[in-house]
Design an enzyme around this catalytic site. Structure first.
Site, PDB file in Angstrom:
ATOM      1  CG  ASP A  12       2.884   0.811  -9.214  1.00 37.90           C
ATOM      2  OD1 ASP A  12       3.773   1.448 -10.421  1.00 37.90           O
ATOM      3  OD2 ASP A  12       3.606   1.285  -8.536  1.00 37.90           O
ATOM      4  CG  ASP A  14       9.671   2.274  -7.475  1.00 36.11           C
ATOM      5  OD1 ASP A  14      10.084   2.470  -6.449  1.00 36.11           O
ATOM      6  OD2 ASP A  14       9.492   2.422  -8.258  1.00 36.11           O
ATOM      7  CG  ASP A 177       2.070   1.701  -4.744  1.00 36.51           C
ATOM      8  OD1 ASP A 177       1.473   2.124  -4.096  1.00 36.51           O
ATOM      9  OD2 ASP A 177       1.965   1.891  -6.207  1.00 36.51           O
TER      10      ASP A 177
END
Length: 224
Positions: A12, A14, A177
């Protein structure tokens, strides 16, 4: 634990590789100010990040994570245009890689792992950010939130990455995240690493059952 027989690592963007929160908040608040609406703190806006630009804008217009079903479609369209135009010119004002990300990515590349990005961020923004942060050239494949018909938490982007890179799901690991990353990996049958920093809507990443949880990006090197 250690992962076995992995060839590809999907990341991922961001909240995992980069802290883009300050610049996203700047663009969101510019959009809101332009429309004469209430602005919000970076901390609040961080809780709306992760499902792509359109969802972020709609959450901002709603003033909460749950989107107001009565939002005007034309307003949403205009707001998205304002947000995207401003953000395109302010991608890396305050955006930085998280601790140990550049060095760890370089090490993984030197260890002959193939790296890819699977993000819900619009595709056009990804490469300019990577270039600004001198992370360009590390990734064999980049998929944005608008690259395919569906985005995370749907497993399609992860499965598409496997197909494009000619590897099996078992030869890949997803690092992210948020629950979007872990849910996509779980549905795809892919092992995953959840990081405890980033933007997971205030939830413990462990709730969504990643294979492994790490606190620092450099811990990836101990797993591979």
């Amino acid at each position: 634990m250690k992962f076995n027989n992995k060839k590809v690592i999907l990341f991922d963007l961001d909240g995992t590789l980069i802290n883009s929160g300050p610049d996203l908040a700047l663009a969101v608040n510019h959009m809101l100010q332009t429309l004469n609406r209430e602005t919000f703190s970076e901390e609040i806006i961080d809780g709306w990040v992760g499902n792509g630009a359109q969802m972020l804008v709609q959450r901002a217009l709603s003033g909460q994570r749950e989107i107001d079903e009565n939002l005007d479609a034309d307003l949403c369209s205009d707001a998205l245009d304002i947000f995207l135009a401003f953000y395109a010119k302010n991608l890396c004002v305050a955006t930085v890689p998280y601790s140990n990300v550049p060095a760890t990515l370089t090490c993984l590349k030197e260890m002959d792992y193939r790296l890819a990005i699977v993000t819900n961020k619009p595709f056009a923004f990804v490469e300019p950010i990577l270039e600004s942060l001198t992370l360009s050239g590390l990734f064999e494949l980049i998929l944005g939130g608008d690259s395919l018909d569906k985005k995370k938490p749907d497993p399609l982007p992860l499965l598409h990455a496997c197909e494009k890179m000619n590897v099996s799901v078992e030869e890949c690991v997803m690092v992210g995240d948020s629950k979007n990353d872990i849910l996509a990996a779980n549905t795809a049958g892919m092992q995953s690493v959840g990081v405890t920093y980033g933007y997971n809507y205030g939830e413990d990443i462990g709730v969504h059952n990643p294979t492994v949880i790490i606190d620092d990006f450099s811990e990836l090197l101990e797993l591979l």
